[in-house]
Motif scaffolding. Structure first.
Motif, PDB file in Angstrom:
ATOM      1  N   LEU A  50      21.703  22.389   0.756  1.00 27.40           N
ATOM      2  CA  LEU A  50      22.840  22.628   1.636  1.00 27.40           C
ATOM      3  C   LEU A  50      22.493  23.761   2.598  1.00 27.40           C
ATOM      4  CD1 LEU A  50      25.750  21.589   1.974  1.00 27.40           C
ATOM      5  CD2 LEU A  50      26.485  23.426   0.462  1.00 27.40           C
ATOM      6  N   VAL A  51      22.731  23.531   3.898  1.00 26.34           N
ATOM      7  CA  VAL A  51      22.427  24.529   4.923  1.00 26.34           C
ATOM      8  C   VAL A  51      23.610  24.671   5.866  1.00 26.34           C
ATOM      9  CG1 VAL A  51      19.944  24.061   4.844  1.00 26.34           C
ATOM     10  CG2 VAL A  51      21.376  22.845   6.487  1.00 26.34           C
ATOM     11  N   SER A  52      23.585  25.715   6.670  1.00 26.09           N
ATOM     12  CA  SER A  52      24.588  25.889   7.725  1.00 26.09           C
ATOM     13  C   SER A  52      24.070  25.267   9.003  1.00 26.09           C
ATOM     14  CB  SER A  52      24.868  27.375   7.957  1.00 26.09           C
ATOM     15  OG  SER A  52      25.446  27.942   6.818  1.00 26.09           O
ATOM     16  N   GLY A  53      24.891  24.454   9.643  1.00 25.88           N
ATOM     17  CA  GLY A  53      24.525  23.829  10.899  1.00 25.88           C
ATOM     18  C   GLY A  53      24.656  24.795  12.061  1.00 25.88           C
ATOM     19  N   THR A  55      26.871  25.193  14.291  1.00 29.67           N
ATOM     20  CA  THR A  55      28.187  25.798  14.518  1.00 29.67           C
ATOM     21  C   THR A  55      28.784  26.382  13.239  1.00 29.67           C
ATOM     22  OG1 THR A  55      29.258  23.649  14.228  1.00 29.67           O
ATOM     23  CG2 THR A  55      28.678  24.285  16.479  1.00 29.67           C
ATOM     24  N   GLY A  56      27.949  26.531  12.199  1.00 29.01           N
ATOM     25  CA  GLY A  56      28.394  27.176  10.966  1.00 29.01           C
ATOM     26  C   GLY A  56      28.889  26.234   9.883  1.00 29.01           C
ATOM     27  N   GLU A  57      29.010  24.939  10.175  1.00 28.88           N
ATOM     28  CA  GLU A  57      29.467  23.980   9.167  1.00 28.88           C
ATOM     29  C   GLU A  57      28.374  23.749   8.120  1.00 28.88           C
ATOM     30  OE1 GLU A  57      27.200  21.342  12.018  1.00 28.88           O
ATOM     31  OE2 GLU A  57      28.271  23.234  12.117  1.00 28.88           O
ATOM     32  N   GLN A  58      28.770  23.375   6.906  1.00 28.85           N
ATOM     33  CA  GLN A  58      27.805  23.077   5.859  1.00 28.85           C
ATOM     34  C   GLN A  58      27.317  21.638   6.016  1.00 28.85           C
ATOM     35  OE1 GLN A  58      29.627  24.096   2.099  1.00 28.85           O
ATOM     36  NE2 GLN A  58      28.696  26.114   2.200  1.00 28.85           N
ATOM     37  N   SER A  61      20.780  18.971   4.070  1.00 26.10           N
ATOM     38  CA  SER A  61      19.451  18.737   4.623  1.00 26.10           C
ATOM     39  C   SER A  61      18.636  17.982   3.584  1.00 26.10           C
ATOM     40  CB  SER A  61      18.764  20.073   4.940  1.00 26.10           C
ATOM     41  OG  SER A  61      17.391  19.861   5.207  1.00 26.10           O
ATOM     42  N   LYS A  96      18.568  22.556  12.526  1.00 26.70           N
ATOM     43  CA  LYS A  96      18.264  23.871  13.099  1.00 26.70           C
ATOM     44  C   LYS A  96      16.786  24.170  12.923  1.00 26.70           C
ATOM     45  CE  LYS A  96      19.380  26.612   9.012  1.00 26.70           C
ATOM     46  NZ  LYS A  96      20.138  27.745   8.506  1.00 26.70           N
TER      47      LYS A  96
END
Length: 116
Positions: A50-53, A55-58, A61, A96
């Motif tokens: 799990l990563v932050s996209g 714009t900050g959404e989870q 990956s 990202k």
């Protein structure tokens, strides 16, 4: 360790289609394909996390691709990356990109590309 030292780990081949924007229909547009192959290739880790996209959404990956810092500009958000894995031929999109450089610390400079 500079880029030359880490090159021996870049044993995988990937085809990159850099996202250049959108057309009048809102569809992504892409530059011509660039193939990263040994010795100037990449290392692909098919580990899910799990990563932050952007714009900050989870976001989940499925893969992280590692390559030389000189390749960083290829990996804009939504860029398509295709590679062969144990799951067959896989295409992912860039979530990202992180540039990892540590001047003076003798660590390998590299780019980590997080893919959907």
């Amino acid at each position: 360790m500079r880029a030359r030292g880490v090159a021996r780990f870049y044993v995988h081949t990937a085809t990159v289609e850099t996202c250049t924007g959108t057309n009048g229909y809102g569809e992504d547009t892409y530059a011509d394909q660039v193939v990263l192959e040994p010795p100037n290739g990449c290392f692909i880790d098919d580990t899910q996390h799990l990563v932050s996209g952007a714009t900050g959404e989870q976001v989940v990956s499925n893969t992280t691709l590692y390559t030389f810092p000189a390749n960083a500009t290829l990996f804009t958000p939504n860029t398509r990356v295709t590679w062969a894995s144990s799951r067959g031929t896989v295409t992912g999109r860039v979530i990202k990109t992180n540039s990892n450089e540590a001047p003076g610390l003798n660590l390998p400079d590299h780019v980590a590309v997080t893919l959907e």
